[in-house]
Design a protein around this motif. Structure first.
Motif, PDB file in Angstrom:
ATOM      1  N   LYS A   1      57.696  -2.894  18.947  1.00 23.97           N
ATOM      2  CA  LYS A   1      58.556  -3.869  18.271  1.00 23.97           C
ATOM      3  C   LYS A   1      59.943  -3.301  18.017  1.00 23.97           C
ATOM      4  O   LYS A   1      60.942  -4.036  18.074  1.00 23.97           O
ATOM      5  CB  LYS A   1      57.903  -4.310  16.957  1.00 23.97           C
ATOM      6  CG  LYS A   1      56.687  -5.204  17.167  1.00 23.97           C
ATOM      7  CD  LYS A   1      56.262  -5.892  15.884  1.00 23.97           C
ATOM      8  CE  LYS A   1      55.195  -6.939  16.168  1.00 23.97           C
ATOM      9  NZ  LYS A   1      54.793  -7.680  14.967  1.00 23.97           N
ATOM     10  N   CYS A   2      60.040  -1.993  17.750  1.00 22.23           N
ATOM     11  CA  CYS A   2      61.357  -1.376  17.620  1.00 22.23           C
ATOM     12  C   CYS A   2      62.125  -1.402  18.936  1.00 22.23           C
ATOM     13  O   CYS A   2      63.367  -1.417  18.950  1.00 22.23           O
ATOM     14  CB  CYS A   2      61.216   0.073  17.135  1.00 22.23           C
ATOM     15  SG  CYS A   2      60.729   0.238  15.407  1.00 22.23           S
ATOM     16  N   SER A   3      61.393  -1.429  20.027  1.00 21.86           N
ATOM     17  CA  SER A   3      62.039  -1.458  21.338  1.00 21.86           C
ATOM     18  C   SER A   3      62.388  -2.873  21.787  1.00 21.86           C
ATOM     19  O   SER A   3      62.843  -3.067  22.913  1.00 21.86           O
ATOM     20  CB  SER A   3      61.118  -0.814  22.382  1.00 21.86           C
ATOM     21  OG  SER A   3      60.823   0.527  22.029  1.00 21.86           O
ATOM     22  N   GLY A   4      62.135  -3.851  20.930  1.00 21.44           N
ATOM     23  CA  GLY A   4      62.538  -5.218  21.229  1.00 21.44           C
ATOM     24  C   GLY A   4      61.408  -6.180  21.505  1.00 21.44           C
ATOM     25  O   GLY A   4      61.647  -7.362  21.768  1.00 21.44           O
ATOM     26  N   ALA A   5      60.178  -5.700  21.477  1.00 23.29           N
ATOM     27  CA  ALA A   5      59.049  -6.589  21.740  1.00 23.29           C
ATOM     28  C   ALA A   5      58.792  -7.476  20.527  1.00 23.29           C
ATOM     29  O   ALA A   5      58.797  -6.997  19.385  1.00 23.29           O
ATOM     30  CB  ALA A   5      57.801  -5.784  22.064  1.00 23.29           C
ATOM     31  N   GLY A   6      58.559  -8.752  20.763  1.00 22.27           N
ATOM     32  CA  GLY A   6      58.225  -9.677  19.690  1.00 22.27           C
ATOM     33  C   GLY A   6      56.720  -9.813  19.528  1.00 22.27           C
ATOM     34  O   GLY A   6      55.928  -9.188  20.233  1.00 22.27           O
ATOM     35  N   GLY A   7      56.329 -10.677  18.588  1.00 23.90           N
ATOM     36  CA  GLY A   7      54.910 -10.891  18.359  1.00 23.90           C
ATOM     37  C   GLY A   7      54.211 -11.470  19.572  1.00 23.90           C
ATOM     38  O   GLY A   7      53.074 -11.103  19.885  1.00 23.90           O
ATOM     39  N   GLY A   8      54.907 -12.360  20.287  1.00 23.66           N
ATOM     40  CA  GLY A   8      54.316 -12.947  21.490  1.00 23.66           C
ATOM     41  C   GLY A   8      54.099 -11.921  22.579  1.00 23.66           C
ATOM     42  O   GLY A   8      53.100 -11.983  23.313  1.00 23.66           O
ATOM     43  N   THR A   9      55.024 -10.961  22.700  1.00 24.18           N
ATOM     44  CA  THR A   9      54.880  -9.914  23.711  1.00 24.18           C
ATOM     45  C   THR A   9      53.686  -9.023  23.415  1.00 24.18           C
ATOM     46  O   THR A   9      52.904  -8.683  24.312  1.00 24.18           O
ATOM     47  CB  THR A   9      56.161  -9.068  23.776  1.00 24.18           C
ATOM     48  OG1 THR A   9      57.278  -9.916  24.023  1.00 24.18           O
ATOM     49  CG2 THR A   9      56.061  -8.033  24.886  1.00 24.18           C
ATOM     50  N   VAL A  10      53.542  -8.634  22.146  1.00 22.80           N
ATOM     51  CA  VAL A  10      52.398  -7.803  21.754  1.00 22.80           C
ATOM     52  C   VAL A  10      51.091  -8.564  21.966  1.00 22.80           C
ATOM     53  O   VAL A  10      50.104  -8.020  22.450  1.00 22.80           O
ATOM     54  CB  VAL A  10      52.543  -7.368  20.284  1.00 22.80           C
ATOM     55  CG1 VAL A  10      51.299  -6.601  19.825  1.00 22.80           C
ATOM     56  CG2 VAL A  10      53.789  -6.509  20.105  1.00 22.80           C
ATOM     57  N   PHE A  11      51.115  -9.844  21.619  1.00 24.26           N
ATOM     58  CA  PHE A  11      49.926 -10.681  21.813  1.00 24.26           C
ATOM     59  C   PHE A  11      49.560 -10.746  23.298  1.00 24.26           C
ATOM     60  O   PHE A  11      48.380 -10.643  23.679  1.00 24.26           O
ATOM     61  CB  PHE A  11      50.209 -12.076  21.257  1.00 24.26           C
ATOM     62  CG  PHE A  11      49.048 -13.022  21.366  1.00 24.26           C
ATOM     63  CD1 PHE A  11      47.928 -12.867  20.560  1.00 24.26           C
ATOM     64  CD2 PHE A  11      49.067 -14.066  22.270  1.00 24.26           C
ATOM     65  CE1 PHE A  11      46.857 -13.736  20.658  1.00 24.26           C
ATOM     66  CE2 PHE A  11      47.997 -14.942  22.374  1.00 24.26           C
ATOM     67  CZ  PHE A  11      46.892 -14.778  21.565  1.00 24.26           C
ATOM     68  N   GLY A  12      50.560 -10.904  24.159  1.00 22.73           N
ATOM     69  CA  GLY A  12      50.324 -10.933  25.598  1.00 22.73           C
ATOM     70  C   GLY A  12      49.797  -9.614  26.127  1.00 22.73           C
ATOM     71  O   GLY A  12      48.973  -9.588  27.049  1.00 22.73           O
ATOM     72  N   MET A  13      50.265  -8.506  25.548  1.00 23.73           N
ATOM     73  CA  MET A  13      49.779  -7.191  25.970  1.00 23.73           C
ATOM     74  C   MET A  13      48.274  -7.058  25.736  1.00 23.73           C
ATOM     75  O   MET A  13      47.536  -6.571  26.602  1.00 23.73           O
ATOM     76  CB  MET A  13      50.519  -6.086  25.206  1.00 23.73           C
ATOM     77  CG  MET A  13      51.961  -5.877  25.640  1.00 23.73           C
ATOM     78  SD  MET A  13      52.837  -4.776  24.505  1.00 23.73           S
ATOM     79  CE  MET A  13      51.710  -3.389  24.422  1.00 23.73           C
TER      80      MET A  13
END
Length: 222
Positions: free
Chosen positions: A94-106
């Protein structure tokens, strides 16, 4: 008796005329003593009405649902139990710019890869133990995975993917960025107890059912 129809033929047309045909061609002396009724029914429907088939369908459905449910819950608990260890990595993303949706997709992608590997392992086991599986299910693999039935395993895999990926994914997606700078601690552990109790109950149910089956098997042999 067995009657073979042309593909797409309507059995109801035959059922409307079959009694009249039998009444016309039966010997007159039989009519004084015996009544006679005939109808046409698909073999599939006749087979489903057998008491043994209905019982076996119910037992296998309950057992299959319990095993799949416990396996899914196992994966969910393993994923959630790693929350404290993976929280900092999520914070770095998230510090690198990932949002909640990106983490969820991961985490959905991670679940998809694990399920894909499990399907590959299943395919290897089915091919190597083909004779045993076909003898146990009384059906060939080509019939079990025929195009008109493929929706059943696809639906099961889809449900497992949704349950096993969405629950952990939503929890990890909600981790704040601040977890990078201090140790993550779980403040609420009450949610684990209901999940564990359900899992223990499911395992106890399957073990109990297997013990009953083994006792019946030994009783029949002896």
């Amino acid at each position: 008796e067995y009657i073979r129809f042309r593909p797409g033929a309507d059995c109801s047309v035959v059922n409307k005329r079959i009694d009249a045909m039998i009444e016309k061609y039966r010997p007159a002396e039989d009519k004084k003593t015996f009544g006679y009724t005939a109808f046409v029914q698909p073999i599939r429907d006749t087979y489903r009405d057998y008491e043994d088939v209905r019982r076996m369908t119910g037992i296998m459905s309950i057992l299959g649902f319990a095993i799949l449910f416990i396996a899914t819950l196992n994966y969910v608990l393993i994923s959630i139990s790693s929350l404290a260890h993976r929280a900092k990595a999520v914070g770095v993303h998230k510090c690198s710019g990932a949002g909640g949706g990106t983490v969820f997709g991961m985490f959905l992608l991670e679940t998809g890869i694990i399920i894909f590997c499990a399907l590959l392992l299943m395919a290897v086991l089915l091919l190597n133990f083909r004779d045993f599986v076909e003898d146990t299910t009384a059906a060939k693999l080509s019939m079990l995975f025929a195009p008109e039935r493929i929706w059943v395993p696809v639906s099961v895999v889809a449900v497992l993917f949704v349950v096993g990926g969405m629950l952990p994914g939503r929890l990890f997606a909600g981790i704040p960025v601040s977890q990078v700078f201090h140790r993550y601690t779980e403040s609420k552990k009450g949610w684990k107890r209901p999940l564990l109790s359900i899992q223990f109950a499911g395992v106890a149910f399957i073990c109990g059912l297997m013990c009953v089956v083994m006792m019946q098997y030994r009783y029949v042999l002896d």
